[in-house]
Motif scaffolding. Structure first.
Motif, PDB file in Angstrom:
ATOM      1  N   TYR A 130      35.944  26.005  43.617  1.00 50.96           N
ATOM      2  CA  TYR A 130      35.116  25.052  42.998  1.00 50.96           C
ATOM      3  C   TYR A 130      35.894  24.176  41.968  1.00 50.96           C
ATOM      4  CZ  TYR A 130      30.732  25.862  45.572  1.00 50.96           C
ATOM      5  OH  TYR A 130      30.438  25.880  46.900  1.00 50.96           O
ATOM      6  N   THR A 131      36.365  24.978  41.208  1.00 54.48           N
ATOM      7  CA  THR A 131      37.554  24.200  39.902  1.00 54.48           C
ATOM      8  C   THR A 131      38.843  23.989  40.491  1.00 54.48           C
ATOM      9  OG1 THR A 131      38.034  27.022  39.178  1.00 54.48           O
ATOM     10  CG2 THR A 131      36.408  26.044  38.709  1.00 54.48           C
ATOM     11  N   ARG A 132      39.450  25.033  41.401  1.00 53.92           N
ATOM     12  CA  ARG A 132      40.758  24.611  42.341  1.00 53.92           C
ATOM     13  C   ARG A 132      41.609  25.314  40.913  1.00 53.92           C
ATOM     14  NH1 ARG A 132      39.303  23.921  46.736  1.00 53.92           N
ATOM     15  NH2 ARG A 132      41.285  23.476  47.581  1.00 53.92           N
ATOM     16  N   ASP A 133      41.566  25.929  40.085  1.00 49.89           N
ATOM     17  CA  ASP A 133      42.221  27.012  39.192  1.00 49.89           C
ATOM     18  C   ASP A 133      42.807  28.434  39.645  1.00 49.89           C
ATOM     19  OD1 ASP A 133      44.077  28.161  37.652  1.00 49.89           O
ATOM     20  OD2 ASP A 133      42.235  27.596  35.746  1.00 49.89           O
ATOM     21  N   PHE A 134      43.065  28.564  40.856  1.00 48.41           N
ATOM     22  CA  PHE A 134      43.000  29.874  41.662  1.00 48.41           C
ATOM     23  C   PHE A 134      44.201  30.849  40.934  1.00 48.41           C
ATOM     24  CE2 PHE A 134      42.637  26.931  44.972  1.00 48.41           C
ATOM     25  CZ  PHE A 134      41.239  27.983  45.142  1.00 48.41           C
ATOM     26  N   ASP A 135      44.761  30.591  40.138  1.00 47.53           N
ATOM     27  CA  ASP A 135      46.007  31.195  39.131  1.00 47.53           C
ATOM     28  C   ASP A 135      44.887  31.676  37.946  1.00 47.53           C
ATOM     29  OD1 ASP A 135      48.245  31.572  40.973  1.00 47.53           O
ATOM     30  OD2 ASP A 135      49.046  29.563  40.193  1.00 47.53           O
ATOM     31  N   GLY A 136      44.122  30.132  37.491  1.00 48.88           N
ATOM     32  CA  GLY A 136      43.566  30.945  36.325  1.00 48.88           C
ATOM     33  C   GLY A 136      42.265  32.145  36.208  1.00 48.88           C
ATOM     34  N   ALA A 137      41.868  31.797  37.987  1.00 50.78           N
ATOM     35  CA  ALA A 137      41.195  33.020  38.315  1.00 50.78           C
ATOM     36  C   ALA A 137      41.733  34.427  38.755  1.00 50.78           C
ATOM     37  CB  ALA A 137      40.321  32.201  39.822  1.00 50.78           C
ATOM     38  N   LEU A 138      42.840  34.603  38.857  1.00 45.42           N
ATOM     39  CA  LEU A 138      43.782  35.530  39.314  1.00 45.42           C
ATOM     40  C   LEU A 138      44.374  35.853  38.070  1.00 45.42           C
ATOM     41  CD1 LEU A 138      45.598  34.551  42.696  1.00 45.42           C
ATOM     42  CD2 LEU A 138      43.924  36.557  41.802  1.00 45.42           C
ATOM     43  N   ASP A 139      44.824  35.265  36.522  1.00 49.32           N
ATOM     44  CA  ASP A 139      44.984  35.614  35.536  1.00 49.32           C
ATOM     45  C   ASP A 139      43.459  36.214  34.631  1.00 49.32           C
ATOM     46  OD1 ASP A 139      47.017  34.903  35.824  1.00 49.32           O
ATOM     47  OD2 ASP A 139      47.032  33.464  34.510  1.00 49.32           O
ATOM     48  N   LEU A 140      42.625  36.203  35.109  1.00 52.57           N
ATOM     49  CA  LEU A 140      41.706  36.634  34.523  1.00 52.57           C
ATOM     50  C   LEU A 140      40.677  37.364  35.372  1.00 52.57           C
ATOM     51  CD1 LEU A 140      38.945  36.634  32.389  1.00 52.57           C
ATOM     52  CD2 LEU A 140      37.718  34.804  34.177  1.00 52.57           C
ATOM     53  N   ILE A 141      41.254  38.229  36.746  1.00 57.53           N
ATOM     54  CA  ILE A 141      40.630  38.977  37.699  1.00 57.53           C
ATOM     55  C   ILE A 141      41.850  40.170  37.234  1.00 57.53           C
ATOM     56  CG2 ILE A 141      40.514  39.649  39.932  1.00 57.53           C
ATOM     57  CD1 ILE A 141      39.767  36.888  40.916  1.00 57.53           C
ATOM     58  N   GLU A 142      42.929  40.037  37.058  1.00 56.66           N
ATOM     59  CA  GLU A 142      43.250  41.121  37.057  1.00 56.66           C
ATOM     60  C   GLU A 142      43.472  42.150  35.866  1.00 56.66           C
ATOM     61  OE1 GLU A 142      47.210  39.303  37.170  1.00 56.66           O
ATOM     62  OE2 GLU A 142      47.521  39.673  38.964  1.00 56.66           O
ATOM     63  N   ALA A 143      42.935  40.380  34.969  1.00 58.62           N
ATOM     64  CA  ALA A 143      42.308  41.406  33.623  1.00 58.62           C
ATOM     65  C   ALA A 143      40.853  42.175  32.918  1.00 58.62           C
ATOM     66  CB  ALA A 143      42.772  40.389  31.770  1.00 58.62           C
ATOM     67  N   CYS A 144      40.018  41.575  34.303  1.00 57.76           N
ATOM     68  CA  CYS A 144      39.191  42.951  34.345  1.00 57.76           C
ATOM     69  C   CYS A 144      39.467  43.776  34.989  1.00 57.76           C
ATOM     70  CB  CYS A 144      38.543  41.535  35.054  1.00 57.76           C
ATOM     71  SG  CYS A 144      37.528  40.415  34.186  1.00 57.76           S
ATOM     72  N   ALA A 145      39.712  43.861  36.064  1.00 60.69           N
ATOM     73  CA  ALA A 145      40.070  45.270  36.926  1.00 60.69           C
ATOM     74  C   ALA A 145      41.105  46.046  35.737  1.00 60.69           C
ATOM     75  CB  ALA A 145      41.843  44.474  38.468  1.00 60.69           C
ATOM     76  N   GLU A 146      42.325  45.446  35.293  1.00 61.32           N
ATOM     77  CA  GLU A 146      43.083  46.555  34.612  1.00 61.32           C
ATOM     78  C   GLU A 146      41.748  47.194  33.405  1.00 61.32           C
ATOM     79  OE1 GLU A 146      45.776  44.149  32.230  1.00 61.32           O
ATOM     80  OE2 GLU A 146      47.449  43.943  34.121  1.00 61.32           O
ATOM     81  N   GLY A 147      40.778  46.374  32.800  1.00 58.70           N
ATOM     82  CA  GLY A 147      39.834  46.607  31.842  1.00 58.70           C
ATOM     83  C   GLY A 147      38.829  48.066  32.783  1.00 58.70           C
ATOM     84  N   LEU A 148      38.389  47.605  34.144  1.00 54.96           N
ATOM     85  CA  LEU A 148      37.929  48.634  35.106  1.00 54.96           C
ATOM     86  C   LEU A 148      38.780  50.027  35.478  1.00 54.96           C
ATOM     87  CD1 LEU A 148      35.529  49.603  36.452  1.00 54.96           C
ATOM     88  CD2 LEU A 148      36.561  47.763  38.461  1.00 54.96           C
ATOM     89  N   LEU A 149      40.203  49.789  35.256  1.00 58.03           N
ATOM     90  CA  LEU A 149      40.634  50.526  35.594  1.00 58.03           C
ATOM     91  C   LEU A 149      40.532  51.872  34.423  1.00 58.03           C
ATOM     92  CD1 LEU A 149      42.324  52.128  38.646  1.00 58.03           C
ATOM     93  CD2 LEU A 149      43.546  51.321  36.975  1.00 58.03           C
ATOM     94  N   ARG A 150      40.820  51.080  32.678  1.00 54.81           N
ATOM     95  CA  ARG A 150      40.584  51.942  31.899  1.00 54.81           C
ATOM     96  C   ARG A 150      39.087  52.649  32.188  1.00 54.81           C
ATOM     97  NH1 ARG A 150      43.565  47.769  29.997  1.00 54.81           N
ATOM     98  NH2 ARG A 150      42.455  46.671  29.102  1.00 54.81           N
ATOM     99  N   ASP A 151      38.518  52.101  32.276  1.00 54.90           N
ATOM    100  CA  ASP A 151      37.117  52.403  31.913  1.00 54.90           C
ATOM    101  C   ASP A 151      36.648  53.346  33.210  1.00 54.90           C
ATOM    102  OD1 ASP A 151      34.239  51.790  30.345  1.00 54.90           O
ATOM    103  OD2 ASP A 151      33.630  52.158  32.344  1.00 54.90           O
ATOM    104  N   LEU A 152      36.923  53.314  33.975  1.00 56.56           N
ATOM    105  CA  LEU A 152      37.259  54.508  35.075  1.00 56.56           C
ATOM    106  C   LEU A 152      37.944  55.814  34.796  1.00 56.56           C
ATOM    107  CD1 LEU A 152      36.957  52.666  38.442  1.00 56.56           C
ATOM    108  CD2 LEU A 152      35.395  53.422  36.944  1.00 56.56           C
ATOM    109  N   GLY A 153      39.125  55.566  33.840  1.00 59.55           N
ATOM    110  CA  GLY A 153      39.654  56.578  33.466  1.00 59.55           C
ATOM    111  C   GLY A 153      41.182  56.686  34.174  1.00 59.55           C
TER     112      GLY A 153
END
Length: 145
Positions: A121-144
């Motif tokens: 809906y927003t058409r901001d695929f790169d912005g979504a990917l930037d946020l997804i990457e930040a969240c994924a990095e945080g999840l990976l840290r959280d999982l140790g």
């Protein structure tokens, strides 16, 4: 750890999260994605999301949309929704006694907003990917990992 990413249609955010996390985790976790709706079951990720992910070296082309189901609570150790509406839809299917945690993806990237906006809906695929990457990095840290 078995992790399931969930969005609405399973053609943009959750397959992107699956691809990004799979790349970052390097095979350390079992990863899948699903949608709360059945609109796109069997379809590949949305073309513009595939293109944006591909530009970052992440191939989403093998993925196919599927619908989230109550059995996912027993198949996965952690279920992650992209926004509050996804979380609510997931929780409506929670079987009695199922203790699998359901978390909001942005919980893993403090200060980055309360949801992953839907680029369909927003058409901001790169912005979504930037946020997804930040969240994924945080999840990976959280999982140790």
């Amino acid at each position: 750890m078995k992790v399931l990413f969930v969005c609405l249609g399973n053609i943009c955010r959750s397959p992107a999260a699956e691809g990004v996390f799979r790349t970052l985790a390097g095979g350390a976790h079992e990863i899948d994605s699903a949608g709360t709706s059945d609109w796109h079951v069997g379809e590949p990720p949305y073309g513009p999301m595939q293109a944006a992910a591909g530009a970052r070296g992440i191939d989403l082309s093998p993925l196919r949309a599927r619908q989230f189901e109550a059995g996912d609570f027993t198949r996965f150790d952690l279920i992650i929704g992209m926004d509050a509406a996804n979380i609510a839809a997931i929780e409506r299917l929670r079987p009695d006694g199922a203790a699998t945690p359901v978390r909001l993806f942005t919980d893993y990237a403090q200060g980055r907003g309360s949801e992953v906006p839907d680029p369909y809906y927003t058409r901001d695929f790169d912005g979504a990917l930037d946020l997804i990457e930040a969240c994924a990095e945080g999840l990976l840290r959280d999982l140790g990992a």
